[in-house]
Design a protein around this motif. Structure first.
Motif, PDB file in Angstrom:
ATOM      1  N   SER A 124      17.466  17.539 -12.113  1.00 40.90           N
ATOM      2  CA  SER A 124      16.865  16.030 -11.545  1.00 40.90           C
ATOM      3  C   SER A 124      16.796  15.470 -13.038  1.00 40.90           C
ATOM      4  CB  SER A 124      15.793  16.213 -11.036  1.00 40.90           C
ATOM      5  OG  SER A 124      15.775  16.548  -9.637  1.00 40.90           O
ATOM      6  N   LEU A 149      28.090  -2.424  -2.225  1.00 41.98           N
ATOM      7  CA  LEU A 149      27.221  -3.491  -1.741  1.00 41.98           C
ATOM      8  C   LEU A 149      27.756  -4.667  -1.688  1.00 41.98           C
ATOM      9  CD1 LEU A 149      24.171  -2.563  -4.199  1.00 41.98           C
ATOM     10  CD2 LEU A 149      24.076  -2.662  -1.812  1.00 41.98           C
ATOM     11  N   GLU A 156      19.686  -9.365  -2.806  1.00 44.86           N
ATOM     12  CA  GLU A 156      18.579  -8.597  -2.832  1.00 44.86           C
ATOM     13  C   GLU A 156      17.038  -9.384  -2.283  1.00 44.86           C
ATOM     14  OE1 GLU A 156      18.489  -5.594  -3.727  1.00 44.86           O
ATOM     15  OE2 GLU A 156      16.386  -4.883  -4.371  1.00 44.86           O
ATOM     16  N   LYS A 159      11.407  -8.543  -4.107  1.00 46.21           N
ATOM     17  CA  LYS A 159      10.188  -7.609  -4.372  1.00 46.21           C
ATOM     18  C   LYS A 159       9.019  -8.177  -3.669  1.00 46.21           C
ATOM     19  CE  LYS A 159       9.966  -3.444  -3.793  1.00 46.21           C
ATOM     20  NZ  LYS A 159      10.516  -3.076  -2.673  1.00 46.21           N
ATOM     21  N   ASN A 160       8.503  -7.721  -2.583  1.00 42.64           N
ATOM     22  CA  ASN A 160       7.337  -8.707  -1.883  1.00 42.64           C
ATOM     23  C   ASN A 160       6.101  -8.376  -2.139  1.00 42.64           C
ATOM     24  OD1 ASN A 160       6.382 -10.463  -0.130  1.00 42.64           O
ATOM     25  ND2 ASN A 160       6.794  -9.225   1.617  1.00 42.64           N
ATOM     26  N   THR A 161       5.463  -9.248  -2.673  1.00 42.27           N
ATOM     27  CA  THR A 161       4.086  -9.232  -2.830  1.00 42.27           C
ATOM     28  C   THR A 161       3.337  -9.725  -1.312  1.00 42.27           C
ATOM     29  OG1 THR A 161       3.968 -11.459  -3.638  1.00 42.27           O
ATOM     30  CG2 THR A 161       3.844  -9.780  -4.972  1.00 42.27           C
ATOM     31  N   THR A 162       2.526  -8.817  -0.781  1.00 47.24           N
ATOM     32  CA  THR A 162       2.332  -9.148   0.559  1.00 47.24           C
ATOM     33  C   THR A 162       1.496 -10.519   0.825  1.00 47.24           C
ATOM     34  OG1 THR A 162       0.322  -7.897   0.386  1.00 47.24           O
ATOM     35  CG2 THR A 162       2.057  -6.937   1.258  1.00 47.24           C
ATOM     36  N   ASN A 326      20.274  -7.748 -13.053  1.00 49.14           N
ATOM     37  CA  ASN A 326      19.623  -6.318 -12.885  1.00 49.14           C
ATOM     38  C   ASN A 326      18.396  -6.478 -11.941  1.00 49.14           C
ATOM     39  OD1 ASN A 326      21.361  -5.186 -14.112  1.00 49.14           O
ATOM     40  ND2 ASN A 326      20.476  -5.129 -16.133  1.00 49.14           N
ATOM     41  N   GLU A 327      17.511  -7.420 -11.975  1.00 48.30           N
ATOM     42  CA  GLU A 327      16.294  -7.593 -11.089  1.00 48.30           C
ATOM     43  C   GLU A 327      16.341  -9.201 -10.560  1.00 48.30           C
ATOM     44  OE1 GLU A 327      14.383  -5.371 -14.759  1.00 48.30           O
ATOM     45  OE2 GLU A 327      12.796  -6.354 -13.369  1.00 48.30           O
TER      46      GLU A 327
ATOM     47  N   TYR B  25      13.814  11.308  -6.169  1.00 44.87           N
ATOM     48  CA  TYR B  25      13.001  12.221  -7.313  1.00 44.87           C
ATOM     49  C   TYR B  25      13.473  12.019  -8.550  1.00 44.87           C
ATOM     50  CZ  TYR B  25      10.990  15.850  -9.612  1.00 44.87           C
ATOM     51  OH  TYR B  25      10.377  16.937 -10.498  1.00 44.87           O
ATOM     52  N   CYS B  36      14.992  -0.466 -10.879  1.00 45.91           N
ATOM     53  CA  CYS B  36      15.051  -1.540 -10.296  1.00 45.91           C
ATOM     54  C   CYS B  36      16.701  -2.049 -10.568  1.00 45.91           C
ATOM     55  CB  CYS B  36      14.456  -2.829 -11.231  1.00 45.91           C
ATOM     56  SG  CYS B  36      12.706  -2.922 -10.840  1.00 45.91           S
ATOM     57  N   ARG B  46      19.780   1.981  -3.216  1.00 47.13           N
ATOM     58  CA  ARG B  46      18.845   0.714  -3.021  1.00 47.13           C
ATOM     59  C   ARG B  46      17.896   1.320  -2.054  1.00 47.13           C
ATOM     60  NH1 ARG B  46      19.673  -4.467  -0.076  1.00 47.13           N
ATOM     61  NH2 ARG B  46      20.448  -3.175   1.303  1.00 47.13           N
ATOM     62  N   ASP B  50      13.333   2.445  -3.186  1.00 50.21           N
ATOM     63  CA  ASP B  50      11.866   1.662  -2.716  1.00 50.21           C
ATOM     64  C   ASP B  50      10.964   2.788  -2.194  1.00 50.21           C
ATOM     65  OD1 ASP B  50      13.363  -0.983  -1.084  1.00 50.21           O
ATOM     66  OD2 ASP B  50      12.443  -0.890  -2.995  1.00 50.21           O
ATOM     67  N   LEU B  79      -6.760  -6.706  -0.983  1.00 48.78           N
ATOM     68  CA  LEU B  79      -5.588  -6.994  -0.809  1.00 48.78           C
ATOM     69  C   LEU B  79      -4.843  -5.627  -1.335  1.00 48.78           C
ATOM     70  CD1 LEU B  79      -3.421  -8.664   0.069  1.00 48.78           C
ATOM     71  CD2 LEU B  79      -3.127  -9.723  -2.215  1.00 48.78           C
ATOM     72  N   MET B  83      -2.506  -1.906   0.061  1.00 47.26           N
ATOM     73  CA  MET B  83      -1.012  -1.751  -0.230  1.00 47.26           C
ATOM     74  C   MET B  83      -0.515  -0.502  -0.440  1.00 47.26           C
ATOM     75  SD  MET B  83      -0.485  -4.839  -2.906  1.00 47.26           S
ATOM     76  CE  MET B  83      -1.043  -6.356  -2.714  1.00 47.26           C
ATOM     77  N   THR B  86       4.287   1.137  -3.802  1.00 48.49           N
ATOM     78  CA  THR B  86       5.333   0.207  -4.295  1.00 48.49           C
ATOM     79  C   THR B  86       4.827  -1.230  -4.272  1.00 48.49           C
ATOM     80  OG1 THR B  86       6.744   1.787  -3.016  1.00 48.49           O
ATOM     81  CG2 THR B  86       7.609  -0.095  -3.795  1.00 48.49           C
ATOM     82  N   GLN B  87       4.378  -1.475  -3.195  1.00 44.99           N
ATOM     83  CA  GLN B  87       3.649  -3.135  -3.146  1.00 44.99           C
ATOM     84  C   GLN B  87       2.613  -3.211  -4.202  1.00 44.99           C
ATOM     85  OE1 GLN B  87       2.299  -2.549   0.684  1.00 44.99           O
ATOM     86  NE2 GLN B  87       3.896  -4.063   1.459  1.00 44.99           N
ATOM     87  N   PHE B  90       4.481  -3.893  -7.617  1.00 40.02           N
ATOM     88  CA  PHE B  90       4.952  -5.168  -8.005  1.00 40.02           C
ATOM     89  C   PHE B  90       3.927  -6.251  -7.943  1.00 40.02           C
ATOM     90  CE2 PHE B  90       9.301  -4.207  -8.737  1.00 40.02           C
ATOM     91  CZ  PHE B  90       9.698  -3.054  -8.162  1.00 40.02           C
ATOM     92  N   HIS B  91       3.012  -6.057  -6.897  1.00 45.42           N
ATOM     93  CA  HIS B  91       1.739  -7.097  -7.189  1.00 45.42           C
ATOM     94  C   HIS B  91       1.100  -7.171  -8.221  1.00 45.42           C
ATOM     95  CE1 HIS B  91      -1.559  -9.288  -5.052  1.00 45.42           C
ATOM     96  NE2 HIS B  91      -2.300  -8.631  -6.041  1.00 45.42           N
ATOM     97  N   LYS B  94       3.002  -9.357 -10.956  1.00 50.55           N
ATOM     98  CA  LYS B  94       2.927 -10.770 -10.802  1.00 50.55           C
ATOM     99  C   LYS B  94       1.398 -11.422 -10.731  1.00 50.55           C
ATOM    100  CE  LYS B  94       7.294 -12.168 -10.319  1.00 50.55           C
ATOM    101  NZ  LYS B  94       8.018 -13.048 -11.128  1.00 50.55           N
ATOM    102  N   ASN B  95       0.626 -10.695 -10.221  1.00 47.46           N
ATOM    103  CA  ASN B  95      -0.766 -11.154  -9.997  1.00 47.46           C
ATOM    104  C   ASN B  95      -1.931 -10.221 -10.660  1.00 47.46           C
ATOM    105  OD1 ASN B  95       0.115 -12.623  -7.508  1.00 47.46           O
ATOM    106  ND2 ASN B  95       0.999 -10.916  -7.283  1.00 47.46           N
ATOM    107  N   LYS B 110       6.267  -5.183 -15.793  1.00 45.18           N
ATOM    108  CA  LYS B 110       7.129  -4.749 -14.629  1.00 45.18           C
ATOM    109  C   LYS B 110       8.373  -3.636 -15.294  1.00 45.18           C
ATOM    110  CE  LYS B 110      10.114  -6.386 -11.097  1.00 45.18           C
ATOM    111  NZ  LYS B 110      10.804  -7.811 -10.447  1.00 45.18           N
TER     112      LYS B 110
END
Lengths: 379, 277
Positions: A124, A149, A156, A159-162, A326-327, B25, B36, B46, B50, B79, B83, B86-87, B90-91, B94-95, B110
């Motif tokens: 790996s 794709l 895409e 990427k989510n922030t909830t 890329n992102e 892995y 990314c 893809r 995730d 919050l 989470m 992964t969340q 990324f959270h 940004k925050n 990031k």
């Protein structure tokens, strides 16, 4: 064991052997201490008593073919000897993994199925080093992956922030668009068709936003009414859509574009999305799948929705030209700016295809039927 | 538009050879930026990209400890506790979350997963800051902190912030920026340059840059606008190896004592890995 088998073993050595067979049917015997280095084999021998004879050969997982088994056993044979120094082991490992990428992958897979973690780690890491720093195209080349794709998948989901309802909405819109495009692909691929595909989807999405938010926000009654009307008119409009598609009518494409031009204009004027616009879209290009999303829980205010409208209009128009970064981390406001600057160019393109020179608007009569009127306003 | 191939029967294709968990892995052994990027390789990549196993690895090891230090009144604490890894990753990119009694913010870079901090104005040593005649503390909605410092008028401008290298990510070059803006009635910064300086530990080996914070027309502008609407100017950089170099000290000064200055609003000092953003 039979006489034949006994003859194979040198009497003075009296080693025990474990019988293994691979998915392709070939059977072999392996020195016990070597085979037992693999946890999976170890488990089979100890827990289930397998492997002691040809008839009770341990079935190896399908991912282990004879070539891989041979490699794995080489690895085990070396490492199971307790007396080796770390340096020796490292040196062996470095030489061991020198093989082409495909074999490395097969080996990783085989080692993984035998639960041989040290080897999985080794291979790996080698593969990780290959992937590091490369662009998606390069990676595809190395691993012989097709570029499958599709454009819609390259949209895409951000990427989510909830806690960001905009992002959730955008992701849903992407999903809608993807579904949309998949359906379109079933139809004949005419270039003009493509133009309309974009447009239609924009409006679907716009009305999707409006329809779905009509309920949650309850800002405009007209919206919920539209939703109901839409449900009733679904059949009608779907068949209308089919008819339109079959006859390959340009005007509708243009209409869509112009309705969206309206969006651009009103947006620029800083006004919230007009209800005229939404009337138009909902009823012409209704889509059966629109209301499937059950989890609408976003409270989206009009200003924000407007931004999203702009974003989607732009994004979908550009999807076929989208350079994939890329992102995908672009912000909504950014798109709005781009939409405004690219708009004239796009309008030109689309108008040059059409039979009709003048953009046309639909709007609703009181009784819910469509009415066309010429729009003197033109971008 | 490309037609989607039905099933990929190419037996060279590694996604037919390797199960998705293996791909995840392998990706976890690369870097956040690589993962990314890999999302654009193929549908299997893809999906593999995730996974929590990947992003959990990229989170700093003391991430959850740091978060638990967050002001309990901040909603971000609730919050973040709900989470997935992964969340959360990324959270935090940004925050940034506010920690340490509201004096500091913590986030992630990031592309690398390295830690980023901003020292709030209250955490800085600003000469005369507590004398209302010279400095005023106020609340502005566009700041992540509860207060920012506004310069009313001063001759001796000395702003300094320190950060312990042990809380930073190891083996990283960090850059410090002053995060500020000017009020409408600014004065003095176009006349006199300011001294910018960063040093590590006790060494005093850091370099000093001298620039105009508010340059007139034909003078180079070293500040730039940030995404959050504030301005920033680079104070300097330092390399953090193991986190055992003590403190990094970042400062901005103009202490010739001849030029009155006013109108500078300071949010804080932002410390983040080099080449992020």
């Amino acid at each position: 064991m039979s006489e034949v088998d006994m003859a194979v073993i040198k009497p003075e050595m009296m080693k025990s052997y474990i019988w293994l067979h691979t998915a392709d049917g070939s059977i072999q015997q392996v020195e016990q201490e070597v085979a037992m280095f693999c946890p999976m084999i170890c488990h089979e021998v100890i827990q289930k008593g397998m492997g002691s004879s040809k008839n009770y050969a341990i079935s190896l997982p399908q991912r282990v073919n004879p070539a891989m088994l041979s490699l794995i056993l080489d690895y085990c044979r070396f490492h199971q000897v307790p007396g080796r120094s770390n340096k020796e082991r490292k040196s062996f490992d470095e030489k061991f993994i020198r093989m082409d990428t495909k074999r490395l992958c097969e080996l990783t897979s085989a080692a993984d199925s035998l639960q041989l973690k040290p080897l999985v780690d080794l291979t790996s890491r080698a593969l990780a080093r290959i992937i590091e720093g490369k662009s998606p195209e390069e990676i595809r080349e190395i691993f012989h992956l097709p570029d499958d794709l599709t454009e819609e998948e390259k949209l895409e989901p951000l990427k989510n922030t909830t806690d960001d309802p905009r992002i959730r909405l955008l992701n849903r819109l992407y999903a809608k668009k993807r579904k949309e495009l998949k359906e379109r692909q079933k139809l004949k691929n005419i270039e003009v068709e493509e133009e309309r595909v974009d447009d239609r989807s924009v409006d679907d999405l716009l009305s999707f936003i409006n329809g779905d938010n009509g309920d949650s926000k309850g800002i405009k009654n007209s919206k919920s009414k539209k939703k109901n009307r839409r449900r009733k008119d679904q059949q009608k409009n779907t068949s209308a859509n089919e008819a339109i598609k079959n006859h390959n009518k340009e005007p509708n494409g243009l209409n869509q574009v112009c309705c969206s031009a309206e969006v651009g204009q009103t947006v620029r004027a800083g006004v919230g999305a007009t209800s005229n616009l939404h009337d138009v879209e909902d009823d012409i290009f209704d889509n059966k799948n629109e209301l499937d999303d059950g989890d609408i829980d976003d409270e989206i205010d009009p200003a924000l929705k407007e931004k999203i409208d702009r974003y989607c209009s732009y994004e979908l128009r550009k999807s076929s030209k989208l350079t994939v970064s890329n992102e995908v981390t672009m912000e909504v406001e950014d798109f709005a700016r781009r939409l405004n600057s690219d708009w004239p160019e796009r309008m030109q393109e689309i108008l040059s295809f059409g039979h009709e020179r003048k953009p046309v608007h639909f709007s609703l009569n009181g009784n819910g039927s469509l009415r066309r009127y010429a729009n003197s306003e033109q971008r | 538009m490309r037609n989607r191939k039905a099933i990929n029967t190419n037996n060279e294709d590694i996604t037919n050879i390797l199960p998705e968990e293996c791909i995840s892995y392998i990706l976890s052994l690369t870097s956040p930026a690589d993962v990314c990027r890999s999302k654009l390789v193929s549908p299997v990549f893809r999906s593999a990209a995730d996974s929590d196993t990947i992003w959990g690895k990229f989170l700093p090891s003391d991430c959850y400890d740091i978060i638990s230090n967050a002001s309990s009144s901040s909603s971000s604490k609730l919050l973040t506790s709900s989470m997935s890894k992964t969340q959360l990753y990324f959270h935090l990119c940004k925050n940034p979350i506010i920690i340490d009694n509201g004096t500091m913010s913590f986030g992630l870079d990031k592309a690398t997963g390295k830690k980023c901090y901003m020292l709030g104005a209250r955490r800085l040593s600003i000469s005369w800051a507590n004398t209302p005649r010279y400095w005023r503390w106020k609340r502005v909605p566009e700041s992540r902190f509860s207060e920012v410092a506004e310069l009313k008028e001063v001759w001796w401008l000395d702003v300094k912030g320190t950060i312990e290298t042990k809380i930073l990510s190891p083996n990283t070059t960090y850059v410090a920026y002053l995060v500020y803006k000017f009020s409408s009635s600014r004065y003095g910064f176009e006349k006199k340059p300011v001294d910018l300086h960063v040093e590590l530990g006790e060494s005093d080996a850091g370099r000093t840059f001298r620039i105009f914070l508010d340059p007139s027309a034909n003078i180079p502008q070293f500040s730039r606008e940030r995404e959050d609407g504030w301005m920033e100017v680079k104070l300097g950089e330092f390399f953090n190896e193991h986190g055992d170099d003590g403190k990094a000290t970042c400062s901005l000064r103009e202490v010739d004592n001849y030029t009155p200055k006013k109108g500078l609003i300071i949010e804080g000092i932002d410390i983040r890995p080099k080449d992020s953003r």
